[in-house]
Design a protein around this motif. Structure first.
Motif, PDB file in Angstrom:
ATOM      1  N   SER A  50       0.844  -1.208   0.000  1.00 14.88           N
ATOM      2  CA  SER A  50       0.000   0.000   0.000  1.00 14.88           C
ATOM      3  C   SER A  50       0.869   1.244   0.000  1.00 14.88           C
ATOM      4  N   TYR A  51       1.909   1.231   0.821  1.00 16.91           N
ATOM      5  CA  TYR A  51       2.804   2.385   0.870  1.00 16.91           C
ATOM      6  C   TYR A  51       3.630   2.500  -0.420  1.00 16.91           C
ATOM      7  N   VAL A  52       4.062   1.373  -0.957  1.00 11.47           N
ATOM      8  CA  VAL A  52       4.848   1.389  -2.191  1.00 11.47           C
ATOM      9  C   VAL A  52       4.002   1.875  -3.371  1.00 11.47           C
ATOM     10  N   SER A  53       2.691   1.636  -3.311  1.00  4.94           N
ATOM     11  CA  SER A  53       1.824   2.063  -4.418  1.00  4.94           C
ATOM     12  C   SER A  53       1.827   3.579  -4.608  1.00  4.94           C
ATOM     13  N   VAL A  90      -9.230   5.385  -2.287  1.00  2.00           N
ATOM     14  CA  VAL A  90     -10.272   4.550  -1.671  1.00  2.00           C
ATOM     15  C   VAL A  90      -9.753   3.127  -1.483  1.00  2.00           C
ATOM     16  N   ALA A  91      -9.103   2.579  -2.508  1.00  2.00           N
ATOM     17  CA  ALA A  91      -8.581   1.216  -2.421  1.00  2.00           C
ATOM     18  C   ALA A  91      -7.534   1.093  -1.314  1.00  2.00           C
ATOM     19  N   MET A 134      -9.110  -1.457  -8.675  1.00  2.00           N
ATOM     20  CA  MET A 134      -7.884  -1.415  -9.475  1.00  2.00           C
ATOM     21  C   MET A 134      -8.177  -1.758 -10.936  1.00  2.00           C
ATOM     22  N   LEU A 135      -9.123  -2.634 -11.181  1.00  2.00           N
ATOM     23  CA  LEU A 135      -9.536  -2.941 -12.547  1.00  2.00           C
ATOM     24  C   LEU A 135     -10.129  -1.704 -13.216  1.00  2.00           C
ATOM     25  N   VAL A 136     -10.977  -0.978 -12.497  1.00  2.00           N
ATOM     26  CA  VAL A 136     -11.561   0.252 -13.040  1.00  2.00           C
ATOM     27  C   VAL A 136     -10.466   1.271 -13.351  1.00  2.00           C
TER      28      VAL A 136
END
Length: 147
Positions: A50-53, A90-91, A134-136
């Motif tokens: 999550s942090y790397v994203s 949000v994700a 993530m798909l959206v």
């Protein structure tokens, strides 16, 4: 520079978002199996990715400032960009606010030999929603509505 930033954005997306989505969608397995080591590991992996994203978003921001055919790749007020950033937030919020705390609770419960089966649905549902979000985002990146 455009191609370098595009490559960085895509590579980071594959190697950061991919494992994040995988871990989010499979994390409930550890709860179902009563495996405290698996739930603890899933929690740690989800937190790290999550942090790397954030790096994917930063590379995307740098990419959008580049020019392609004389025009900027994108502006923050383009629908596909602001909506992608909102959905990413949000994700990540779901992962860090729902999935990780629930996995930590499950890990503690498993170690105390308490029943944690009721936590499975929360983790599975949130993980599925993260995958759909993530798909959206990928569809938005390709289709670029309003851009």
């Amino acid at each position: 520079m455009l191609k370098l930033l595009l490559a960085a954005h895509l590579v980071l997306a594959v190697f950061a978002i991919g494992p994040l989505v995988h871990a989010a969608t499979t994390a409930a397995r550890g709860i179902r199996q009563g495996d405290g080591a698996a739930t603890a590991s899933s929690s740690r992996v989800l937190r790290i990715y999550s942090y790397v994203s954030v790096l994917v978003v930063l590379a995307g921001g740098a990419l959008m400032s580049q020019k392609e055919d004389g025009e900027k790749v994108g502006e923050i007020d383009d629908t596909w960009i602001w909506l992608s950033i909102l959905l990413w937030a949000v994700a990540v919020g779901l992962v860090l606010g729902v999935v990780v705390p629930t996995l930590d609770k499950a890990t503690k419960g498993i170690r105390e030999q308490a029943s944690v089966v009721t936590l499975t649905g929360r983790v599975a549902a949130a993980g599925g929603i993260v995958a759909l979000i993530m798909l959206v985002i990928v569809v938005l990146m390709v289709y670029r509505p309003g851009g």
